[in-house]
Design a protein around this motif. Structure first.
Motif, PDB file in Angstrom:
ATOM      1  N   HIS A 168       0.558  -1.025   0.102  1.00  0.00           N
ATOM      2  CA  HIS A 168      -0.569  -0.396   0.273  1.00  0.00           C
ATOM      3  C   HIS A 168       0.919   1.025  -0.076  1.00  0.00           C
ATOM      4  O   HIS A 168       0.575   2.249  -0.002  1.00  0.00           O
ATOM      5  CB  HIS A 168      -0.865  -0.051   1.031  1.00  0.00           C
ATOM      6  CG  HIS A 168      -1.875   0.988   1.107  1.00  0.00           C
ATOM      7  ND1 HIS A 168      -1.757   2.426   2.071  1.00  0.00           N
ATOM      8  CD2 HIS A 168      -3.154   1.085   0.622  1.00  0.00           C
ATOM      9  CE1 HIS A 168      -2.948   3.213   1.735  1.00  0.00           C
ATOM     10  NE2 HIS A 168      -3.468   2.882   1.164  1.00  0.00           N
ATOM     11  N   SER A 171       1.937   2.053  -3.222  1.00  0.00           N
ATOM     12  CA  SER A 171       1.353   2.251  -4.023  1.00  0.00           C
ATOM     13  C   SER A 171       0.388   3.524  -4.092  1.00  0.00           C
ATOM     14  O   SER A 171       0.226   4.261  -5.318  1.00  0.00           O
ATOM     15  CB  SER A 171       0.141   1.554  -4.525  1.00  0.00           C
ATOM     16  OG  SER A 171      -0.412   1.476  -3.034  1.00  0.00           O
ATOM     17  N   THR A 172       0.531   4.348  -2.508  1.00  0.00           N
ATOM     18  CA  THR A 172       0.804   5.434  -2.493  1.00  0.00           C
ATOM     19  C   THR A 172       1.232   6.643  -2.026  1.00  0.00           C
ATOM     20  O   THR A 172       0.776   7.612  -1.929  1.00  0.00           O
ATOM     21  CB  THR A 172      -0.758   5.619  -1.563  1.00  0.00           C
ATOM     22  OG1 THR A 172      -0.066   4.385   0.270  1.00  0.00           O
ATOM     23  CG2 THR A 172      -1.889   4.340  -1.195  1.00  0.00           C
ATOM     24  N   THR A 173       2.808   6.548  -2.337  1.00  0.00           N
ATOM     25  CA  THR A 173       3.780   7.223  -1.578  1.00  0.00           C
ATOM     26  C   THR A 173       4.010   7.484  -2.878  1.00  0.00           C
ATOM     27  O   THR A 173       3.957   7.042  -3.669  1.00  0.00           O
ATOM     28  CB  THR A 173       4.742   7.004  -0.819  1.00  0.00           C
ATOM     29  OG1 THR A 173       4.165   5.988   0.149  1.00  0.00           O
ATOM     30  CG2 THR A 173       5.660   8.329  -0.349  1.00  0.00           C
TER      31      THR A 173
END
Length: 214
Positions: A168, A171-173
């Motif tokens: 996660h 994929s989000t940073t």
């Protein structure tokens, strides 16, 4: 003053209770030969006491399990370095990762001088491999930020374990890209000078993790 002498009677009682819950003798920490490993063991006791006061399967804050904390405590106290190395090598291999000799974070786990669980180490190595596959500068510029996002995720999302939190975070940073240098705007890997990009890969200050992906 010695760490042992600084413990109050209440501290000792709480420590003994955590150790018994982990299947260890009440004086197990006292038997450790090295002060650094004693400090790590007591950090794990502190975490167990703080996160699991009601002996819940999961912490009230998130996804670190009581079983995980107990297993790490047993690994620090009971297992030899060879046993921890073999366990870590097998856990990494199961995720397509390799135990690298140049990884100070992996070495800290093998020596028993980090409070990080084997699951946290493997998840951190997953992040390391992903960033190194993009380029060395991507790791240099982003590792500490992605790892921090992983730790925040695993402590605040009850459904997430370490590897899910690592994925996660990746994929989000928003990644900081390498600076463009040279003619024609070609990219050249380089370190930023900002010390904040250094990676510790654990809850405390027990080592870094550079270069330990597959």
């Amino acid at each position: 003053a010695r760490v042992d002498a600084s413990l109050t009677r209440r501290d000792r009682a709480a420590e003994a209770a955590v150790l018994r819950g982990a299947g260890l003798a009440a004086d197990a920490i006292e038997t450790l030969a090295f002060a650094e490993r004693k400090a790590v063991a007591r950090e794990l006791v502190r975490k167990a006491t703080m996160f699991h006061e009601r002996q819940q399967p999961r912490t009230s804050r998130g996804g670190v399990t009581l079983a995980e904390t107990r297993a790490t405590l047993r690994a620090v106290i009971r297992q030899t370095s060879d046993e921890r190395r073999d366990a870590l090598r097998a856990a990494l291999s199961a995720r397509g990762l390799t135990l690298r000799a140049d990884s100070t974070f992996c070495s800290s786990y093998v020596r028993g001088t980090t409070a990080a669980s084997i699951h946290e180490v493997v998840a951190t190595m997953h992040i390391t491999r992903h960033l190194f596959n993009l380029g060395h500068a991507y790791w240099s510029n982003n590792a500490s930020r992605v790892e921090a996002a992983m730790r925040d995720r695993v402590l605040n999302q009850p459904a997430d374990g370490w590897l899910a939190a690592a994925r996660h975070a990746l994929s989000t940073t928003r990644l900081v890209e390498p600076r463009a240098r040279g003619r024609g705007g070609r990219h050249r890997d380089e370190y930023y000078d900002d010390d904040s990009y250094g990676s510790d890969g654990s809850f405390g200050s027990f080592g870094g993790c550079w270069g330990c992906g597959a």
